[in-house]
Scaffold this motif. Structure first.
Motif: not given
Length: 717
Positions: A235-241, A255-257
């Motif tokens: 979750k932490q990595r996905a939130a940063e991305v 959509r890309a994000g």
């Protein structure tokens, strides 16, 4: 010898046997001759011995006799040969006796050897049996030793479990579980648990089971903690991305994000997948194990909801602000359907979606949270919507287009989201029902016509057929056609019943006003036209149950109940029960009401009134004459004069009326025959009645004037 050969002397005995040697003896002598053995001679040892014994017995009988025969001069060559053979036979006899003795010794030795062999075989069999028994005993002891060594492993596992549960043991955490030894240790403890569970007679078996259960639960808890930890890291990595993608895209397409953020959960993570798979493998065994797996499921749902719900809410709110509600619903549904398909792919890559360990029950909460964004955003707009067309379009999108889109994109997601779509459709349906009822009350039930709405028959000159309809008819048909495919059958039936009833009532009210402003005939034609049009236009809804039950309170016996209440001493007005006479006097009255039958009845009554009015107007002279015949029979001249007045009525009244009827019946050709045909039949009955009264019922031909009047009436069309 004489006794042996029947008392004959030696010469007589030898003569036939020695003078001419017997072939049998010759064959026997030849057999004793030391010649080469024949290839066909396959006589066994016993057979040879028996043959030798026979020859020896023969020689013993024949030798003394042959020896007693003197050798005379001049013996023939055969006799000499016989004597030679005798000598050879004697030599063979001697040799055969030696062979016989040797064979007898060999046979005796062979029998002895056979006896020794039998004894040796018996001893060997006993020895083999003893060896097999010894081998079985060694194998059994080896298996027992192996089982004992395996069972010792279970006690070792109990000791390991006790050390694990000891207060001074090191903590079991996420760093500990990432080893094959840890997973193998859990499996060994489970095997030990099965071992002790199957031996209920063991003294401390229950205590061992309790220790093993606690240790296994603690290890599985460590797997749960590791899975939760890894999900939080994802979750932490996905939130940063996602935050980086939002900064890069601004208000553009996200959509890309979203795809990049979702890839953080799809990334290869061996020990996250291993921890979850170990928990899933034990699902359904114990409630405590299921609880651990559900906690991981709940963490995943919470993590994904915190990631996707804000993004979905932002997008849905933006689309609903910028577009009309039906188009916004369709676009938002497509967006959420694509996002739901992505979520289903992610959850399928991490968890199992079937069996006792299925994540679908928890995953459904994630989808509901996503689609609740659409529900929470669209519901206020739906409730504030007043346009029936827009509400019908919303229902069409929710009940037809969105399920078809979801079925095409992901059938499983469509199945899971059916309750959410049903809630949205139910809100839109309730709003549509409310607006339809408000529309009926405002546009049909409470409609107050303007003078221009009642300009009949002037309004019939409009080229468009719908412009000739009364406004309530247009509103009723428009309402029914809109809600027909958007509501369930039983709901539509109720609305149709109410709308038709109000529409009929508006026709009756308008007809009364037209009767005062114009003529009675125009009011009846107006009523006939619109009732018939309403009936024809509602034919596509044939098959609906138009019956409705009306329940009302009946207060007819209230007066009697009040009288008994004040005269009775055991009853009170404020007593709730069967003893309250006031409540006993109030009853319910149920009546069945069918608007469709009411429509048919109103149309039939209007046609009958119109036919009666026309008949009375056109046939008035003939009817008046018929009523006077009883007192004073008329002459032919009087009849001709009355018929002439009736003909004038036909030309001056009925012919223009028929043209007016055609105007009212324009667009409904069947109605013209329905109205005009009974009018002609009524005029025929009036003429026939007058003729019968004039002739007093006699069979006399009708006069020419009456026949001419009938011809004129039938010719009108």
């Amino acid at each position: 010898i004489n006794a042996e050969y029947g008392g004959s002397d030696l010469g007589s005995m030898w003569e036939p046997r020695c003078g001419a040697v017997d072939p049998a003896h010759h064959a026997a002598i030849q057999a004793l001759t030391p010649a080469a053995p024949s290839e066909n001679d396959t006589t066994s040892l016993d057979s040879s011995r028996l043959l030798l014994e026979d020859l020896i017995q023969w020689h013993r009988r024949a030798a003394p006799r042959l020896s007693a025969c003197p050798v005379q001069a001049g013996d023939s060559e055969l006799e000499a040969r016989s004597r030679d053979l005798l000598r050879e036979a004697s030599a063979a006899y001697t040799e055969c006796a030696g062979v016989h003795t040797e064979l007898s010794g060999i046979c005796n030795e062979l029998h002895r050897l056979l006896e020794v062999h039998g004894e040796v075989a018996l001893k060997s069999e006993r020895l083999r049996t003893a060896c097999e028994q010894r081998s079985q005993e060694q194998l059994s002891k080896s298996e027992w030793l192996s089982e004992l060594q395996q069972n010792l492993v279970h006690w070792k596992q109990v000791e390991s479990a006790k050390k694990l549960m000891a207060k001074d043991s090191r903590k079991v955490g996420p760093k500990t579980v990432c080893t094959e030894e840890f997973i193998h240790g859990i499996q060994q403890m489970e095997e030990s648990r099965v071992y002790f569970e199957g031996r209920a007679e063991m003294e401390q078996g229950k205590a061992y089971l309790l220790v093993l259960d606690q240790a296994i639960l603690r290890c599985l808890g460590a797997l749960r903690d590791h899975g939760v930890h890894q999900l939080l890291q994802c979750k932490q990595r996905a939130a940063e991305v996602l935050a980086e993608a939002q900064r890069a895209a601004g208000t553009g397409d996200m959509r890309a994000g979203e795809v990049a953020a979702a890839s953080q959960f799809r990334a290869e993570n061996k020990w996250l997948a291993r921890s979850i798979s170990e928990l899933e493998a034990r699902a359904g065994q114990k409630d405590s194990h299921d609880k651990l797996l559900k906690e991981v499921h709940g963490t995943y749902v919470k993590v994904r909801r915190e990631l996707v719900q804000p993004v979905a809410r932002e997008y849905v709110c933006k689309v609903c602000r910028e577009q009309q509600l039906p188009d916004a619903l369709l676009e938002c549904s497509a967006y959420l359907a694509r996002m739901s398909a992505d979520e289903f792919e992610i959850v399928g890559a991490i968890f199992r979606t079937d069996g006792a360990a299925s994540v679908l029950s928890s995953f459904l909460r994630l989808l509901e949270a996503m689609w609740d964004v659409l529900h929470d955003t669209a519901r206020p707009i739906i409730i504030a919507q007043v346009d029936l067309d827009a509400l019908c379009r919303v229902l069409e999108v929710l009940t037809l287009e969105v399920p078809e889109l979801l079925e095409h994109m992901h059938p499983t997601v469509c199945t899971l989201l059916t309750p959410v779509l049903d809630r949205l459709a139910q809100d839109a349906q309730e709003r549509l029902i409310y607006r339809a009822q408000s529309f009926m009350v405002a546009k049909i039930g409470s409609f107050y016509p303007l003078p221009a709405h009642l300009q009949y028959p002037a309004l019939l000159d409009n080229p468009d057929i719908k412009d000739t309809w009364y406004p309530t008819l247009v509103c009723t048909l428009d309402l029914l056609s809109k809600v027909w495919r958007c509501l369930k059958k039983e709901i539509f039936e109720g609305l149709a019943q109410e709308a038709i009833s109000l529409c009929i009532q508006s026709f009756v009210t308008a007809a009364k006003t037209i009767s005062r402003q114009s003529t009675k005939l125009d009011s009846e034609l107006f009523l006939i036209k619109h009732l018939n049009t309403l009936r024809e236009q509602t034919l596509p809804f044939e098959g609906l149950d138009y019956e409705m039950n009306d329940v009302a309170l009946d207060f007819k016996s209230l007066q009697h109940g009040l009288a008994k209440l004040f005269t009775s001493q055991g009853s009170s007005l404020f007593t709730w029960g069967t003893g309250n006479l006031f409540l006993q006097s109030v009853r319910t009255k149920q009546t069945t009401y069918n608007p469709k039958q009411q429509l048919e009845t109103k149309l039939r009554e209007a046609c009958e009134r119109f036919i009666l009015l026309v008949t009375e107007e056109v046939g008035a002279p003939l009817i008046e004459l018929s009523s006077k015949i009883q007192n004073n029979p008329p002459s032919q001249e009087e009849v001709d004069g009355v018929v002439a007045k009736a003909n004038k009525q036909l030309n001056n009244f009925l012919v223009p009326l028929v043209q007016k009827i055609k105007k009212y019946c324009e667009g409904t050709p069947n109605l013209l025959g329905t109205v005009l045909g009974p009018i002609k039949q009524s005029l025929v009955q009036v003429v026939e009645r007058l003729h019968s009264d004039i002739t007093s019922g006699q069979d006399v031909p009708m006069c020419a004037s009456l026949q001419n009047h009938l011809a004129l009436a039938q010719a009108i069309s």
